[in-house]
Design an enzyme around this catalytic site. Sequence first.
Site, mmCIF file in Angstrom:
data_model
loop_
_atom_site.group_PDB
_atom_site.id
_atom_site.type_symbol
_atom_site.label_atom_id
_atom_site.label_comp_id
_atom_site.label_asym_id
_atom_site.label_seq_id
_atom_site.Cartn_x
_atom_site.Cartn_y
_atom_site.Cartn_z
ATOM 1 N N HIS A 122 -2.956 -1.389 -3.028
ATOM 2 C CA HIS A 122 -4.081 -0.493 -2.743
ATOM 3 C C HIS A 122 -4.051 0.697 -3.691
ATOM 4 C CE1 HIS A 122 -4.394 -1.830 1.747
ATOM 5 N NE2 HIS A 122 -4.818 -2.754 0.905
ATOM 6 N N ASP A 145 -4.236 -4.183 6.554
ATOM 7 C CA ASP A 145 -4.628 -5.145 5.528
ATOM 8 C C ASP A 145 -3.427 -6.031 5.186
ATOM 9 O OD1 ASP A 145 -6.191 -6.414 3.601
ATOM 10 O OD2 ASP A 145 -5.689 -4.965 2.043
ATOM 11 N N SER A 150 0.866 -1.182 0.000
ATOM 12 C CA SER A 150 0.000 0.000 0.000
ATOM 13 C C SER A 150 0.900 1.229 0.000
ATOM 14 C CB SER A 150 -0.937 -0.052 1.215
ATOM 15 O OG SER A 150 -1.852 1.010 1.182
#
Length: 195
Positions: free
Chosen positions: A49, A142, A22
């Site tokens: 992401h 995540d 991310s």
Amino acid sequence: MGPDKKLLERWHDAQIVLFGGSAGSFKILFRIIKDLPEKLGKTVILIIHRKKNFFSEIEKLFAENSRMYMREIEDKDILKTNTMYIAPANYHTLIEEGGYFSLDVSEPVWYSKPSIDVTFESAAEVYGDKCIAILLSGANQDGAEGLLKLKKSGSLTIAQEPGDAEMGEMPRAAINLGAAEYVLTQDEIFKLLLS
């Protein structure tokens, strides 16, 4: 010092390599896709992401600089060796029994779609000890639960050293859960990938 013998053996035995990243992971991923050889002998899957409805040139940039054949995942694509796949924005990417992808439009996980957890967890169920998963820089948690599920299924799990990542929260969450068998710096990750 290079990777240890057991780590090297498991890297060479793996069929699937998963990267989750991310915020702050772009530079290391860009270096990875430039460095991986065309005939790696593995399937590579990138889950990154991206902002919802935000047009991104990332796939084009990666594809133009990758030695390995690269494509954005489409529903029902079959996983192929020596191919690098990138999870599309606004969908969760799952790996199904039979070795193909499915795309899912359900709610975001950790405010993210694609979610790293969703892909990692589905890979654990299908590929188990044939997987290697590497969780890189990111600003939320995540990927941590998914990495733990992969570890429990026999996959080799690696988290980027949080102090070495631009944003350490994501790999740190995985380390705190006990999901990472190895914690490696960027340079150690590259040594492994190119060994």
